[in-house]
Design an enzyme around this catalytic site. Sequence first.
Site, PDB file in Angstrom:
ATOM      1  N   ALA A  10       0.823  -1.212   0.000  1.00  9.72           N
ATOM      2  CA  ALA A  10       0.000   0.000   0.000  1.00  9.72           C
ATOM      3  C   ALA A  10       0.858   1.264   0.000  1.00  9.72           C
ATOM      4  O   ALA A  10       1.988   1.278   0.490  1.00  9.72           O
ATOM      5  CB  ALA A  10      -0.920   0.008   1.220  1.00  9.72           C
ATOM      6  N   SER A  34       2.826  -9.503  -0.423  1.00  7.00           N
ATOM      7  CA  SER A  34       1.715  -9.050  -1.246  1.00  7.00           C
ATOM      8  C   SER A  34       1.032 -10.285  -1.802  1.00  7.00           C
ATOM      9  O   SER A  34       1.642 -11.357  -1.888  1.00  7.00           O
ATOM     10  CB  SER A  34       2.215  -8.155  -2.389  1.00  7.00           C
ATOM     11  N   ARG A  35      -0.237 -10.128  -2.173  1.00  8.65           N
ATOM     12  CA  ARG A  35      -0.910 -11.247  -2.853  1.00  8.65           C
ATOM     13  C   ARG A  35      -0.365 -11.424  -4.266  1.00  8.65           C
ATOM     14  O   ARG A  35      -0.661 -12.419  -4.926  1.00  8.65           O
ATOM     15  CB  ARG A  35      -2.419 -11.002  -2.874  1.00  8.65           C
ATOM     16  N   TYR A  56       0.265 -13.143   2.457  1.00 10.03           N
ATOM     17  CA  TYR A  56       0.404 -12.634   3.819  1.00 10.03           C
ATOM     18  C   TYR A  56       0.674 -13.778   4.789  1.00 10.03           C
ATOM     19  O   TYR A  56       1.429 -13.622   5.764  1.00 10.03           O
ATOM     20  CB  TYR A  56      -0.860 -11.886   4.241  1.00 10.03           C
ATOM     21  N   LEU A  72      -3.172  -2.360   5.314  1.00 17.68           N
ATOM     22  CA  LEU A  72      -4.252  -2.874   4.478  1.00 17.68           C
ATOM     23  C   LEU A  72      -5.468  -1.953   4.536  1.00 17.68           C
ATOM     24  O   LEU A  72      -5.543  -1.070   5.393  1.00 17.68           O
ATOM     25  CB  LEU A  72      -4.646  -4.277   4.966  1.00 17.68           C
ATOM     26  N   HIS A  77      -8.265  -4.611   8.867  1.00 18.45           N
ATOM     27  CA  HIS A  77      -7.292  -4.409   9.947  1.00 18.45           C
ATOM     28  C   HIS A  77      -7.471  -5.388  11.100  1.00 18.45           C
ATOM     29  O   HIS A  77      -6.506  -6.001  11.567  1.00 18.45           O
ATOM     30  CB  HIS A  77      -7.381  -2.972  10.467  1.00 18.45           C
ATOM     31  N   LYS A  95      -4.212   3.333  11.327  1.00 20.95           N
ATOM     32  CA  LYS A  95      -5.502   3.776  11.828  1.00 20.95           C
ATOM     33  C   LYS A  95      -6.483   3.906  10.671  1.00 20.95           C
ATOM     34  O   LYS A  95      -6.056   4.081   9.533  1.00 20.95           O
ATOM     35  CB  LYS A  95      -5.399   5.106  12.595  1.00 20.95           C
ATOM     36  N   ARG A 163     -10.810   5.089   0.177  1.00 16.49           N
ATOM     37  CA  ARG A 163     -11.522   6.058   1.013  1.00 16.49           C
ATOM     38  C   ARG A 163     -12.931   6.329   0.492  1.00 16.49           C
ATOM     39  O   ARG A 163     -13.759   6.886   1.211  1.00 16.49           O
ATOM     40  CB  ARG A 163     -10.719   7.349   1.097  1.00 16.49           C
ATOM     41  N   ASP A 175     -11.226   7.850   8.177  1.00 12.45           N
ATOM     42  CA  ASP A 175      -9.924   8.212   7.629  1.00 12.45           C
ATOM     43  C   ASP A 175      -9.255   9.344   8.399  1.00 12.45           C
ATOM     44  O   ASP A 175      -8.104   9.214   8.834  1.00 12.45           O
ATOM     45  CB  ASP A 175     -10.067   8.598   6.148  1.00 12.45           C
TER      46      ASP A 175
END
Length: 328
Positions: A10, A34-35, A56, A72, A77, A95, A163, A175
């Site tokens: 990310a 990462s996937r 992961y 993530l 989370h 967060k 977002r 956010d």
Amino acid sequence: MLRFGILSTARIGRELVIPAIQDAEHAVVTAIASRDAAKARALADRFSVPHAFGSYEELLVSDLIDAVYIPLPTAQHVEWAIKAADAGKHVLCEKPLALRADAIDAVMEARDRNGVLVSEAYMVTYTPVWQKVRALVAEGAIGRLRHVQGSFAYFNRDPANMRNIPELGGGVLPDIGVYPTMTTRFVTGMEPERVQAVVERDPDFGTDIYSSVKADFGAFELSFYVSTQMANRQSMVFHGTEGFIEVKSPFNADRWGAEEVEWSNRAHTESRIIRFQDSRQYRLEVEAFARAATGEAVEIVTLENSRANQRFMDAIFRAARHDRWEVV
């Protein structure tokens, strides 16, 4: 040396936190997962990280790492914080850790049964800027605190951005609404008693894009607004009987402007600007976490603190459903 594994490629990790870990004392990035194995390898090569994993799960079972950083999407989370803790890894999670306060209970249980450190990544609480504001308020530099006023806004209508995707935990309050609440609680050591709020949602995305909040802390009030569809702005003001403190660019000082705190007396006949030179808030966060993970007595953001802040956020959403005070 605390060996970190990064759970995903990310942007916040690759642009801010991975460089901070590599720059920090007593911490290093040892692996990236990462996937998409090719993405993990490419990012690992960019930062000269020796190991890359294509899942992961592979990273979590590896004995090459002691701690995991989780950037993530918000909705994932809690799940991965618990999995990491159950794998015996310390966890630094972006967060907001959760979208409901009661969801943090399971993370606390995972922390306790595995004897690991789990902390939500509120980098602002580690900066000399906010440490100074807390000290000024505590020593009575502005007299009795009566009101805290905050704003945080930016413009983002990218439909592919998490977002703006409800299923991933998008929205302005999760956010950035968490910043005025966390910093006010950090500075004062007090909790809100009740709250009023207005929340506006985007007709296309369904996410909350604007909120105006008023919170009663008993001894003082907090009012703030946040938005993901307004011109960029950040500000926090602590206003007391004998003066006020304004925090310039309070949340992303390294990118939004100078790291400054301005204090003024009641009559505006005296003022003082306190400047901080590149405090590197993400590095300070990582260093405090690394020291705490090795058993040193260091102030960090505890899960109990995270749960209290999320309880505040939950009350804001409840308050927005009606036109009256909501108990936190």
